[in-house]
Design a protein around this motif. Structure first.
Motif, mmCIF file in Angstrom:
data_model
loop_
_atom_site.group_PDB
_atom_site.id
_atom_site.type_symbol
_atom_site.label_atom_id
_atom_site.label_comp_id
_atom_site.label_asym_id
_atom_site.label_seq_id
_atom_site.Cartn_x
_atom_site.Cartn_y
_atom_site.Cartn_z
ATOM 1 N N VAL A 11 0.862 -1.183 0.000
ATOM 2 C CA VAL A 11 0.000 0.000 0.000
ATOM 3 C C VAL A 11 0.897 1.232 0.000
ATOM 4 O O VAL A 11 1.982 1.228 0.577
ATOM 5 N N LEU A 13 0.356 5.628 0.492
ATOM 6 C CA LEU A 13 -0.622 6.619 0.921
ATOM 7 C C LEU A 13 -0.185 8.020 0.518
ATOM 8 O O LEU A 13 0.921 8.452 0.867
ATOM 9 N N ALA A 52 -6.220 -4.188 2.526
ATOM 10 C CA ALA A 52 -5.367 -3.072 2.103
ATOM 11 C C ALA A 52 -5.564 -1.840 2.975
ATOM 12 O O ALA A 52 -4.588 -1.148 3.319
ATOM 13 N N GLU A 53 -6.801 -1.529 3.362
ATOM 14 C CA GLU A 53 -7.028 -0.332 4.169
ATOM 15 C C GLU A 53 -6.400 -0.464 5.550
ATOM 16 O O GLU A 53 -5.793 0.484 6.069
ATOM 17 N N ALA A 56 -2.812 0.127 5.220
ATOM 18 C CA ALA A 56 -2.514 1.538 4.979
ATOM 19 C C ALA A 56 -2.448 2.325 6.285
ATOM 20 O O ALA A 56 -1.499 3.079 6.532
ATOM 21 N N GLU A 74 -9.809 7.245 0.549
ATOM 22 C CA GLU A 74 -10.353 6.334 -0.448
ATOM 23 C C GLU A 74 -9.211 5.687 -1.219
ATOM 24 O O GLU A 74 -8.076 6.180 -1.239
ATOM 25 N N GLN A 75 -9.503 4.545 -1.829
ATOM 26 C CA GLN A 75 -8.529 3.938 -2.729
ATOM 27 C C GLN A 75 -8.396 4.805 -3.969
ATOM 28 O O GLN A 75 -9.385 5.293 -4.519
ATOM 29 N N ARG A 77 -5.991 3.975 -6.940
ATOM 30 C CA ARG A 77 -5.942 2.994 -8.013
ATOM 31 C C ARG A 77 -4.842 1.995 -7.693
ATOM 32 O O ARG A 77 -4.140 2.128 -6.698
ATOM 33 N N THR A 78 -4.696 0.994 -8.547
ATOM 34 C CA THR A 78 -3.664 -0.019 -8.388
ATOM 35 C C THR A 78 -2.545 0.252 -9.390
ATOM 36 O O THR A 78 -2.801 0.508 -10.565
ATOM 37 N N SER A 92 0.968 -2.271 -6.025
ATOM 38 C CA SER A 92 0.612 -1.354 -4.951
ATOM 39 C C SER A 92 -0.837 -0.890 -5.077
ATOM 40 O O SER A 92 -1.280 -0.480 -6.155
ATOM 41 N N VAL A 93 -1.565 -0.982 -3.961
ATOM 42 C CA VAL A 93 -2.912 -0.421 -3.871
ATOM 43 C C VAL A 93 -2.759 0.943 -3.202
ATOM 44 O O VAL A 93 -2.556 1.032 -1.986
ATOM 45 N N HIS A 95 -3.724 4.662 -1.818
ATOM 46 C CA HIS A 95 -4.828 5.354 -1.168
ATOM 47 C C HIS A 95 -4.541 6.845 -1.151
ATOM 48 O O HIS A 95 -3.381 7.276 -1.136
#
Length: 237
Positions: A11, A13, A52-53, A56, A74-75, A77-78, A92-93, A95
């Motif tokens: 993740v 941020l 994922a959250e 994060a 919020e997310q 994108r990937t 990577s996700v 946020h």
């Protein structure tokens, strides 16, 4: 499954706020390889028992000392380019968060330092702006655009002014995030014409110029602006 290479999930941020009138993002200085000594968005690997959250918020706390806060998250994108991480295939996700009154960070975990940076300096060629690790410049640019767009169709900007506030104070929030103030006439039409965006009080502020004091407002209940308040004047109707 056989025939498929292993990969890791991380993740990242992009945490934004407004500090002293400047649209700012939280970065950490990496203390380990790869990119030791480079600045990057907070983040790290997702553990086997995390979504994922959760990862994060954990990485934000471990790397910067910033605890979970109330505000927009919020997310984004990937990001999955095969060569984005030199260690192995890493997806990577990302946020994005935007909240007022966030504290000064304290480095921890594998971060050597942590601080707020002016977004404009990082993305628009500030003289002291460092290059970012991995593909974080791309993530940061995408995240900035997401927040800029968010202010077009939501009332999120209200969270960055203390009640009661004047319309010029609210307009300065848009100017900080967008890089230039919105057209004054369009801004007033949207703010005053959207039911529940702001609610007038019966008091006026103190005029610094000796002119007529501005009316004070508080936040209303509306969350959306329809039609949106577009950044380019004349495109909202």
């Amino acid at each position: 499954m056989s025939g498929h290479a292993a990969f890791a999930v991380t993740v990242d941020l992009a945490v934004f706020t407004i500090r002293d009138g400047i649209f700012s993002v939280l970065l950490v200085e990496r203390g380990t390889e790869p990119f030791a000594g480079s600045w990057a968005l907070p983040g790290g690997f997702v553990e086997a028992d995390e979504d994922a959250e959760t990862a994060a918020w954990r990485e934000l706390r471990e790397e910067t000392g910033v605890e979970r806060f109330e505000g927009h998250l919020e997310q984004l994108r990937t990001y999955s380019a095969p060569d984005r991480d030199p260690r192995m295939r890493v997806v990577s996700v990302a946020h994005v968060a935007f909240a007022p009154d966030l504290p000064a960070p304290a480095p921890g975990s594998d971060a050597a330092n942590a601080r707020w940076w002016a977004v404009e300096d990082l993305l628009d060629g500030g003289p002291d702006a460092p290059p970012l690790a991995f593909d974080h410049a791309t993530i940061l640019a995408d995240a900035r655009e997401r927040i800029r767009a968010k202010l077009e169709y939501t009332t999120l900007a209200r969270e960055f002014v203390a009640e009661p506030f004047t319309l010029p104070e609210l307009r300065r929030v848009y100017a900080a995030v967008w890089g230039s103030p919105p057209d004054l006439g369009n801004f007033r039409r949207k703010v005053l014409g959207t039911d529940g965006f702001v609610v007038p009080t019966d008091t006026h502020g103190v005029s610094a110029s000796g002119g007529r004091p501005a009316l004070l407002y508080r936040r209303g209940e509306a969350t959306d602006i329809q039609p949106p308040m577009l950044r380019t004047a004349g495109e909202d109707d």
